[in-house]
Enzyme design. Structure first.
Site, PDB file in Angstrom:
ATOM      1  NE  ARG A  53     -73.146  13.549 -27.599  1.00  0.00           N
ATOM      2  CZ  ARG A  53     -74.051  14.285 -26.878  1.00  0.00           C
ATOM      3  NH1 ARG A  53     -74.445  13.904 -25.923  1.00  0.00           N
ATOM      4  NH2 ARG A  53     -74.306  15.530 -27.500  1.00  0.00           N
ATOM      5  CG  HIS A  54     -67.966   6.339 -27.462  1.00  0.00           C
ATOM      6  ND1 HIS A  54     -66.432   6.303 -27.034  1.00  0.00           N
ATOM      7  CD2 HIS A  54     -67.991   6.727 -28.553  1.00  0.00           C
ATOM      8  CE1 HIS A  54     -65.694   6.824 -28.293  1.00  0.00           C
ATOM      9  NE2 HIS A  54     -66.524   6.981 -29.069  1.00  0.00           N
TER      10      HIS A  54
END
Ligand code: TYD
Length: 138
Positions: A53-54
Site C-alpha cells: 500500500r505504497h
C-alpha cells in the site's frame, strides 16, 4: 507509458543438478537491472493480510516468491494489473512510482524482495491521494 511496459517478468536460470535446484540472481544488469543494495523477505503473513500500500519515489524492486505464492496488485495511476508470484525462478521487476499491494499469501509464502536503494522512509508515498497528485506532475 502502459503498465505492462513498465514492469518486467524475469526468469532466472536454474543451475541445479541431481543434488537439487540452484537459482542465481546477480545484480548490476546481469539478472536484475540495478545494483542490489538491500534485501528483505516477508513470511508469516496470513491470506487476508494486505501489505505494501505504497509507492516509492526512488527505489526499484524485484520480487521473488522463493517459496509458496502471493499476488501483487499494481497501479500506475491509470491502469491496474494483478501478477501472481508462483515460481521460485520468477522475478517481478517494478520501477519507481508504482502503487503496490501484496496479498493472498499462501501459508508457505516467502516473498524475497531485492531493492535498488537503502531504506529511507522519506521516499515512500503511503497516501494514495498524494500518489495520484505526484503522478500527475510527472
Ligand atoms: P512496510 O513498508 O510497512 O512493509 P511492507 O511494504 O512489506 O508492507 O514496513 C514495515 C516496517 O518496517 C516499517 O516500520 C518500515 C520498516 N522497514 C525498514 O526499516 N526497512 C526496510 O527495508 C523495510 C522494507 C521496512
Amino acid at each position: 507509458m502502459q503498465l505492462a511496459e513498465q514492469i518486467k517478468i524475469l526468469e532466472f536460470s536454474d543451475l541445479g543438478d541431481e543434488r537439487g535446484n540452484l537459482v542465481v540472481v546477480e545484480g548490476s544488469g546481469f539478472d536484475v537491472p540495478f545494483e542490489i543494495k538491500r534485501v528483505f523477505y516477508i513470511y508469516g503473513s496470513d491470506a487476508e493480510v494486505i501489505r505494501g500500500r505504497h509507492a516509492n519515489r526512488k527505489t526499484e524492486f524485484v520480487l521473488i516468491n522463493v517459496s509458496g505464492t502471493s499476488k501483487v496488485r499494481l497501479d500506475n495511476g491509470f491502469e491496474q494489473e494483478v501478477i501472481e508470484l508462483n515460481r521460485p525462478r520468477m522475478g517481478l521487476y517494478l520501477p519507481t512510482m508504482l502503487w503496490k499491494d501484496m496479498y493472498d499469501f499462501s501459508e508457505d509464502s516467502i516473498l524475497l524482495v531485492l531493492a535498488s536503494e537503502h531504506y529511507d522512509a522519506e521516499e515512500y508515498i503511503r497516501d494514495y491521494d498524494e500518489y495520484i497528485k505526484e503522478i500527475a506532475k510527472l
